[in-house]
Design a protein around this motif. Structure first.
Motif, short mmCIF file in Angstrom:
data_model
loop_
_atom_site.label_atom_id
_atom_site.label_comp_id
_atom_site.label_asym_id
_atom_site.label_seq_id
_atom_site.Cartn_x
_atom_site.Cartn_y
_atom_site.Cartn_z
N TRP A 27 0.83 -1.16 0.22
CA TRP A 27 -0.01 -0.07 0.11
C TRP A 27 0.87 1.25 -0.10
O TRP A 27 1.90 1.33 0.43
N GLU A 37 -5.07 8.98 1.97
CA GLU A 37 -5.27 7.92 1.16
C GLU A 37 -4.44 6.79 1.35
O GLU A 37 -3.20 6.83 1.73
N LEU A 39 -3.43 3.93 -1.33
CA LEU A 39 -3.42 3.35 -2.70
C LEU A 39 -2.76 1.93 -2.94
O LEU A 39 -1.59 1.74 -2.13
N GLU A 75 -9.00 1.47 -3.47
CA GLU A 75 -8.63 2.58 -2.85
C GLU A 75 -9.47 2.96 -1.45
O GLU A 75 -10.53 2.97 -1.59
#
Length: 91
Positions: A27, A37, A39, A75
């Motif tokens: 990640w 976030e 991702l 996500e």
């Protein structure tokens, strides 16, 4: 005083553990004042893309096709502050 020392020792340890977990699970963390976030990243030892994240599809207009080792994962996003509106014209 003891609590402050324990807290000061716990913060770097938790940052190190979080960094290890994010790298092991593939990640990428992005943090700013508007959002947090997580991702997904391609797996290094993926048998299909070999860590590249995809492959090129030939033809007159070649495009990159994403590998499922990262593109099928969601996500994760947490919004913190709203992004301010633009009051000025762009030019």
């Amino acid at each position: 005083m003891r609590t402050a020392l324990l807290l000061a020792a716990a913060v770097p340890a938790s940052v190190g553990v979080a960094t290890f977990v994010l790298k092991a699970a593939r990640w990428q963390l992005h943090v700013d004042r508007h959002r947090i976030e997580l991702l997904p990243q391609p797996r290094r030892h993926c048998p299909h893309c070999h860590g590249a994240g995809g492959w090129w599809v030939g033809g007159a207009f070649p495009e990159m096709e994403a590998c499922g080792c990262w593109s099928d994962r969601r996500e994760l996003r947490i919004r913190l502050l709203p992004i301010p509106a633009w009051d000025e014209p762009p030019f």
